[in-house]
Design a protein around this motif. Structure first.
Motif, mmCIF file in Angstrom:
data_model
loop_
_atom_site.group_PDB
_atom_site.id
_atom_site.type_symbol
_atom_site.label_atom_id
_atom_site.label_comp_id
_atom_site.label_asym_id
_atom_site.label_seq_id
_atom_site.Cartn_x
_atom_site.Cartn_y
_atom_site.Cartn_z
ATOM 1 N N LYS A 1 27.610 72.967 165.793
ATOM 2 C CA LYS A 1 26.371 72.321 165.376
ATOM 3 C C LYS A 1 25.487 71.972 166.575
ATOM 4 O O LYS A 1 25.971 71.555 167.626
ATOM 5 N N PRO B 1 22.435 72.224 157.405
ATOM 6 C CA PRO B 1 23.645 72.784 158.007
ATOM 7 C C PRO B 1 23.398 73.167 159.451
ATOM 8 O O PRO B 1 22.255 73.420 159.860
ATOM 9 N N GLN B 2 24.454 73.184 160.225
ATOM 10 C CA GLN B 2 24.414 73.605 161.624
ATOM 11 C C GLN B 2 23.650 72.649 162.538
ATOM 12 O O GLN B 2 23.424 72.953 163.702
ATOM 13 N N LEU B 3 23.215 71.498 161.999
ATOM 14 C CA LEU B 3 22.584 70.468 162.815
ATOM 15 C C LEU B 3 23.358 69.166 162.677
ATOM 16 O O LEU B 3 23.943 68.892 161.630
ATOM 17 N N GLU B 4 23.332 68.365 163.725
ATOM 18 C CA GLU B 4 23.970 67.044 163.703
ATOM 19 C C GLU B 4 22.971 66.017 164.230
ATOM 20 O O GLU B 4 22.566 66.077 165.393
ATOM 21 N N ARG C 1 20.820 78.874 164.177
ATOM 22 C CA ARG C 1 21.919 78.453 165.046
ATOM 23 C C ARG C 1 23.137 79.352 164.829
ATOM 24 O O ARG C 1 23.680 79.417 163.723
ATOM 25 N N ALA D 1 18.267 75.176 162.187
ATOM 26 C CA ALA D 1 19.482 75.216 161.368
ATOM 27 C C ALA D 1 19.784 76.636 160.913
ATOM 28 O O ALA D 1 20.945 77.084 160.927
ATOM 29 N N LYS E 1 23.007 69.545 168.313
ATOM 30 C CA LYS E 1 22.804 68.100 168.270
ATOM 31 C C LYS E 1 21.307 67.799 168.367
ATOM 32 O O LYS E 1 20.624 68.295 169.253
#
Length: 229
Positions: A120, A154-157, A114, A111, A122
């Motif tokens: 984001k 943040p920045q992750l899904e 990235r 995160a 995945k």
């Protein structure tokens, strides 16, 4: 030598037939061509045959191939191997998907590292569904805690789950993963992906709800392990 285009065509034909038999929507299944240890030229050949999703196990190999093939549009890299904290930056900067998250520390580093312009990353959480001492992954009991923590980064899904069952345990393990996936989606409706099934057991994985299958030898032929990464 394998004709990669022919092998890909056969794999997709087989996938189509299995989806019809199971009543699965073909468009909901992602076939990932696992290209670890294979040269960039083989990936380019698969790309020219229409393949866009590729799986890599080693961060440095991913970086090298991603840089060499950077001009190929719409190519997506799936990192599917174990990930050490000192290699997360390589993956954060090149992969679209990471299938093998089993520690919060790794997710936190991804995160933080990235690049915002890439959108984001995945994430799939890897479950050690056969409880093998030698295999990566969290236990089913640890899933809720890790999912909650990852979902806030943040920045992750958070997109779903991944598993590699022990030999001989595929059907029980796939059924268990299907239930874990259903439970996860009740809390995280976007976590719809279930990555399981490889060249020797993917039709059974489809039966139990797999949305991503990982095929290497069926497309590229047998692997050689000449490096230590």
């Amino acid at each position: 030598m394998n004709n990669i285009a022919d092998q890909l065509n056969a794999a997709y034909q087989n996938l189509t037939e299995n989806c019809l038999e199971l009543g699965r929507d073909l468009t909901s299944i992602c076939l990932i061509a696992v290209s670890k240890t294979k040269p960039a030229a083989a990936i380019a050949e698969a790309y020219q045959a229409g393949q866009r999703q590729f799986g890599e196990n080693y961060p440095q190999e991913l970086q090298s191939k991603a840089d060499e093939l950077a001009t190929l549009q719409d190519l997506q890299w799936h990192f599917i191997g174990p990930l050490q904290s000192n290699k997360t930056r390589l993956v954060a900067g090149h992969a679209s998907w990471v299938h093998s998250i089993d520690r919060l520390k790794i997710a936190e580093r991804l995160a933080a590292q990235r690049p915002p312009e890439l959108g984001k990353l995945k994430i799939l959480l890897q479950v050690n569904i056969s409880n093998e001492a030698s295999k990566a992954g969290i236990s089913a009991a640890e899933l809720d805690e890790l999912a909650l923590a990852v979902s806030t980064l943040p920045q992750l899904e958070l997109k779903g789950l991944m598993a590699i069952p022990a030999p001989g345990d595929s059907e029980r393990a796939f059924a268990a993963m299907q239930q874990l996936s259903a439970n996860l989606q009740q809390k995280y409706p976007g976590a719809i992906e279930l990555s399981m099934g490889m060249s020797d057991d993917w039709p059974l994985a489809l039966k139990y709800g797999a949305t991503m299958i990982r095929l290497g030898t069926a497309i590229f032929g047998a692997r050689t392990y000449a490096r230590n990464e």
